[in-house]
Design an enzyme around this catalytic site. Structure first.
Site, mmCIF file in Angstrom:
data_model
loop_
_atom_site.group_PDB
_atom_site.id
_atom_site.type_symbol
_atom_site.label_atom_id
_atom_site.label_comp_id
_atom_site.label_asym_id
_atom_site.label_seq_id
_atom_site.Cartn_x
_atom_site.Cartn_y
_atom_site.Cartn_z
ATOM 1 N N GLY A 88 -0.433 -7.623 -5.932
ATOM 2 C CA GLY A 88 -0.716 -8.085 -7.360
ATOM 3 C C GLY A 88 -1.905 -7.583 -7.786
ATOM 4 O O GLY A 88 -2.784 -7.122 -6.703
ATOM 5 N N GLU B 173 1.506 -3.277 -10.634
ATOM 6 C CA GLU B 173 0.658 -3.675 -9.360
ATOM 7 C C GLU B 173 1.387 -3.558 -8.235
ATOM 8 O O GLU B 173 0.876 -2.838 -7.093
ATOM 9 C CB GLU B 173 -0.070 -4.770 -9.482
ATOM 10 C CG GLU B 173 -0.973 -4.900 -10.254
ATOM 11 C CD GLU B 173 -2.457 -4.194 -10.076
ATOM 12 O OE1 GLU B 173 -2.455 -3.948 -8.633
ATOM 13 O OE2 GLU B 173 -3.416 -3.986 -10.715
ATOM 14 N N GLU C 242 0.446 -0.823 -5.018
ATOM 15 C CA GLU C 242 0.028 -1.209 -3.772
ATOM 16 C C GLU C 242 0.832 -1.241 -2.625
ATOM 17 O O GLU C 242 0.569 -1.321 -1.546
ATOM 18 C CB GLU C 242 -0.336 -2.912 -3.870
ATOM 19 C CG GLU C 242 -1.574 -3.129 -5.051
ATOM 20 C CD GLU C 242 -2.145 -4.533 -4.744
ATOM 21 O OE1 GLU C 242 -1.375 -5.630 -4.186
ATOM 22 O OE2 GLU C 242 -3.335 -4.756 -5.385
ATOM 23 N N GLU D 144 -2.869 -2.527 4.434
ATOM 24 C CA GLU D 144 -1.650 -2.527 5.390
ATOM 25 C C GLU D 144 -0.777 -3.462 4.294
ATOM 26 O O GLU D 144 -1.175 -4.108 3.827
ATOM 27 C CB GLU D 144 -1.770 -3.362 6.375
ATOM 28 C CG GLU D 144 -2.042 -2.863 7.853
ATOM 29 C CD GLU D 144 -2.271 -3.309 8.916
ATOM 30 O OE1 GLU D 144 -1.105 -3.998 9.555
ATOM 31 O OE2 GLU D 144 -3.500 -4.048 9.311
#
Length: 133
Positions: free
Chosen positions: A39, A55, A59, A105
């Site tokens: 987020g 988001e 991501e 990651e």
């Protein structure tokens, strides 16, 4: 002293329906190197749901449907920042998991074993408690 503006961040606990959630390892401060739900900051004029979907895609590469609010947390660091973090449930609807944007990651982890993960973001521990994990 410069005026500090309060920022709002949306975090999404993505569930796959099999008892797993997505964790992202933060690439930048605050809390670089810790694991948290994906987020980020809400942009001006953007609805919370839109920010969460955007988001998560940036991501993790995943597409989600936003769910209910789990918890609200605050991070206040005088005189640097004040951030309100809103953690929502999210349901996986597509995409392929891959680290992108602000995460080093990204991985799936069993909700039952997530507390065993080293370097969980302290704020996220409170959220896990609300979820019964």
């Amino acid at each position: 002293m410069a005026e500090i503006k309060t920022k709002v961040a949306v975090k999404v606990v993505i569930e796959d329906g099999k008892g797993n959630i997505v964790l992202g390892k933060r690439k930048f401060e605050p809390d670089a190197g810790t694991w948290d739900a994906p987020g980020g900051l809400v942009e001006f004029g953007e609805r919370l749901e839109q920010a969460g979907v955007r988001e998560v895609k940036e991501e993790t590469g995943l597409d989600v449907k936003m769910g209910e609010l789990i918890d609200a947390q605050e991070r206040i660091e005088v005189p640097r920042r004040h951030t309100v973090l809103l953690y929502f449930k999210g349901k996986l609807v597509g995409g392929t998991l891959a680290a992108g944007d602000d995460v080093a990651e990204a991985k799936w982890m069993s909700l039952k074993s997530v507390r065993k993960q080293e370097n969980l973001r302290p704020i996220f521990l409170n959220v896990l408690g609300r979820m019964g994990a």
